[in-house]
Design a protein around this motif. Structure first.
Motif, PDB file in Angstrom:
ATOM      1  N   LEU A 181      -9.121 -63.712  85.869  1.00  0.00           N
ATOM      2  CA  LEU A 181      -9.187 -64.469  84.616  1.00  0.00           C
ATOM      3  C   LEU A 181      -7.859 -65.150  84.316  1.00  0.00           C
ATOM      4  N   LEU A 182      -6.761 -64.408  84.442  1.00  0.00           N
ATOM      5  CA  LEU A 182      -5.443 -64.990  84.178  1.00  0.00           C
ATOM      6  C   LEU A 182      -5.125 -66.109  85.165  1.00  0.00           C
ATOM      7  N   SER A 183      -5.501 -65.909  86.421  1.00  0.00           N
ATOM      8  CA  SER A 183      -5.246 -66.943  87.427  1.00  0.00           C
ATOM      9  C   SER A 183      -6.061 -68.204  87.141  1.00  0.00           C
ATOM     10  N   ASN A 184      -7.311 -68.041  86.754  1.00  0.00           N
ATOM     11  CA  ASN A 184      -8.148 -69.206  86.444  1.00  0.00           C
ATOM     12  C   ASN A 184      -7.637 -69.957  85.220  1.00  0.00           C
ATOM     13  N   LEU A 185      -7.119 -69.226  84.249  1.00  0.00           N
ATOM     14  CA  LEU A 185      -6.566 -69.893  83.072  1.00  0.00           C
ATOM     15  C   LEU A 185      -5.315 -70.686  83.428  1.00  0.00           C
ATOM     16  N   ARG A 186      -4.476 -70.142  84.302  1.00  0.00           N
ATOM     17  CA  ARG A 186      -3.270 -70.868  84.711  1.00  0.00           C
ATOM     18  C   ARG A 186      -3.610 -72.118  85.514  1.00  0.00           C
ATOM     19  N   CYS A 187      -4.672 -72.041  86.296  1.00  0.00           N
ATOM     20  CA  CYS A 187      -5.036 -73.168  87.160  1.00  0.00           C
ATOM     21  C   CYS A 187      -5.802 -74.258  86.419  1.00  0.00           C
ATOM     22  N   CYS A 188      -6.254 -73.975  85.215  1.00  0.00           N
ATOM     23  CA  CYS A 188      -7.028 -74.969  84.469  1.00  0.00           C
ATOM     24  C   CYS A 188      -6.135 -76.152  84.096  1.00  0.00           C
ATOM     25  N   ASP A 189      -6.630 -77.357  84.332  1.00  0.00           N
ATOM     26  CA  ASP A 189      -5.827 -78.561  84.105  1.00  0.00           C
ATOM     27  C   ASP A 189      -5.564 -78.819  82.624  1.00  0.00           C
ATOM     28  N   GLN A 190      -6.414 -78.304  81.753  1.00  0.00           N
ATOM     29  CA  GLN A 190      -6.263 -78.594  80.328  1.00  0.00           C
ATOM     30  C   GLN A 190      -5.409 -77.569  79.597  1.00  0.00           C
ATOM     31  N   ILE A 191      -4.960 -76.536  80.276  1.00  0.00           N
ATOM     32  CA  ILE A 191      -4.142 -75.506  79.631  1.00  0.00           C
ATOM     33  C   ILE A 191      -2.673 -75.836  79.849  1.00  0.00           C
ATOM     34  N   SER A 192      -1.940 -75.913  78.765  1.00  0.00           N
ATOM     35  CA  SER A 192      -0.522 -76.267  78.813  1.00  0.00           C
ATOM     36  C   SER A 192       0.358 -75.058  79.099  1.00  0.00           C
ATOM     37  N   SER A 193       0.077 -73.935  78.458  1.00  0.00           N
ATOM     38  CA  SER A 193       0.862 -72.715  78.650  1.00  0.00           C
ATOM     39  C   SER A 193       0.011 -71.531  78.231  1.00  0.00           C
TER      40      SER A 193
END
Length: 379
Positions: free
Chosen positions: A174-186
Motif C-alpha cells: 500500500l505504501l509503495s503504491n501510494l508513493r508511485c502514484c503520479d498524483q501524490i505529491s508527498s
C-alpha cells in the motif's frame, strides 16, 4: 531540521520521481512521535490552505484518532475549518474499522460525529481490505483536485493500527503504491517502533526517503529504573528528546541531522542542540574515546622541527633561498656554497643543529659517452 522536513514535503516530487515519504517513529522512553506527526500535519495543512505547496489537497487516513480530534487540532493551529472542505478529506478508519458500529447505529446505541467533522470525513468499514483502502484514498484525493497533473498529499497517523488488521506485505505494498502514484505529491506516516519487530521497522523505513526518529536526549546509565536519577530522566524524556533525521539524497548519499524537541504548555518546539546542559555534557564526555598520545606538538617539539634543514633547500649562506629542483649536475653543486654551518669546520657535538646532505642518484656515476647504453640488450 523539522522545518527542513516540512519544506521537503511541501515542495513535493519532481517529474518522473516517486513522492517523498517520511517515517516518524518513536519508542517507549521518548513517546513524542505523535506530537511530531501533528506538527508536520499542521505545517503542511497551513501551506496547502495558503496554496504555498505543490499539493493542493490533503487526505488524512485516521486510524488512532477520530476526525473530530483533527478538526479541533486544525482549529487550535488557526486554520479556517469552514473552507477546509476545499482542500482536506479524512478517511475515518477509527470510528468503525470493522463495520460493527454500523450495526450499533441501527440499534440507536452509537453516537454520530460532529457536524464539522462529518463534512470532511468518509468512513471506512473494512480496513482489512488494503486494496479498497488504496482506492478510497485515491478517490478522495481526486475528488478534491480532479484527474490531471494537480497533486495531493497523504498522511497516515498510525502504521501500527494498519499492521493489526493486515499483513506486513500488504501494508508495504500500500505504501509503495501510494508513493508511485503520479498524483501524490508527498506522504508521511507515524510508527511506534517498540510495538513492532525490528524487521517490520526496517521494511517501513525502507519504503521512505526520510526517517525522523525521536530518541532519548539522555540515555539511561543502567537498567534499574528504581534509581532516583533514572526516574528523573524518565520524567524528562517524556517532554524532551532528540529529533534525529536521516534523509536519502538523489545522488545516493544519506544526510544526517538532529535537533532537540521539547513539549511544553505552549506546544512543541524544535531547537538546536544545546551545549549548556550539564547532564548532556557529562554523557558526551563519557562517550569520547581516550587516546594515549598527544594530538598537538609541544613548544619544544615545534622549535626542534623548525631547526631541521630540508634536503631540497639550500639556505643560511647569505644568498636567497634556492629550491633544489633535482636537475643540477654534481659539477655545478661543487661551486655552490657549503650547506648550513655554524662557522666552524668541525662538527660541534653539543650543537642542536643538524644537516641532511642529499645527492641525486644520477650524480653518483657519470655515464661513459663511448659506451652504448643498449649493448646489454639482446635483440
Amino acid at each position: 531540521m523539522a522545518e527542513w522536513v516540512c519544506r521537503a514535503l511541501r515542495d513535493g516530487a519532481l517529474e518522473g520521481e516517486h513522492a517523498p515519504a517520511l517515517t516518524i517513529k518513536d519508542s517507549i522512553p521518548t513517546p513524542l512521535g505523535f506530537d511530531a506527526f501533528c506538527h508536520v500535519l499542521s505545517q503542511l495543512s497551513t501551506n496547502i490552505s495558503a496554496k504555498k505547496s505543490q499539493s493542493r489537497a490533503l487526505v488524512l487516513v485516521a486510524f488512532s484518532r477520530s476526525p473530530s480530534y483533527y478538526v479541533d487540532l486544525l482549529k487550535r493551529r488557526g486554520l479556517d475549518i469552514s473552507s477546509s472542505q476545499q482542500w482536506i478529506r479524512i478517511l475515518d478508519c477509527y470510528t468503525d474499522p470493522l463495520g460493527w458500529r454500523e450495526r450499533l447505529m441501527e440499534c440507536g446505541s452509537a453516537k454520530n460525529l460532529s457536524h464539522e467533522a462529518s463534512n470532511i470525513a468518509s468512513t471506512c468499514r473494512n480496513v482489512k481490505d488494503v486494496d479498497k483502502l488504496f482506492s478510497s484514498v485515491i478517490s478522495l484525493g481526486e475528488g478534491l483536485v480532479g484527474q490531471g497533473k494537480v497533486r495531493f498529499s497523504v498522511a497516515i497517523d498510525s502504521v501500527n493500527e494498519m499492521l493489526r488488521h493486515a499483513s506486513l506485505s500488504s501494508v508495504a505494498g500500500l505504501l509503495s503504491n501510494l508513493r508511485c502514484c503520479d498524483q501524490i505529491s508527498s506522504i508521511f506516516w507515524f510508527l511506534h517502533a517498540d510495538l513492532c519487530e525490528e524487521k517490520v521497522t526496517a521494511v517501513i523505513e525502507y519504503m521512505s526517503s526520510m526517517v525522523a526518529s525521536i530518541e532519548p536526549l539522555i540515555p539511561f546509565a543502567n537498567r534499574h529504573r528504581g534509581n532516583s536519577e533514572n526516574l528523573s530522566l524518565v520524567e524528562r524524556n517524556f517532554t524532551k528528546g532528540k529529533f534525529h533525521v536521516r534523509c536519502k539524497r538523489r545522488n545516493g548519499r544519506v544526510r544526517v541531522m538532529f535537533e532537540e524537541i521539547h513539549i511544553g504548555q505552549s506546544g512543541i518546539d524544535f531547537t538546536s542542540p544545546s551545549s549548556e546542559d550539564g547532564l548532556v555534557n557529562q554523557v558526551n564526555q563519557g562517550l569520547l574515546p581516550k587516546v594515549q598520545f598527544n594530538l598537538q606538538l609541544s613548544e619544544k617539539e615545534r622549535n626542534d622541527r623548525a631547526k631541521v634543514v630540508l634536503p631540497f633547500e639550500h639556505q643560511g649562506n647569505g644568498k636567497p633561498v634556492e629550491i633544489y629542483d633535482g636537475r643540477k649536475s654534481l659539477m655545478d653543486s661543487k661551486n655552490e656554497a657549503a650547506p648550513v654551518s655554524t662557522g666552524n669546520s668541525k662538527i660541534n657535538d653539543d650543537s642542536s643543529k643538524g644537516e641532511i646532505i642529499y645527492f641525486r642518484d644520477s650524480d653518483d656515476e657519470m655515464p661513459d659517452s663511448d659506451e652504448d647504453p643498449d649493448d646489454d640488450l639482446d635483440i
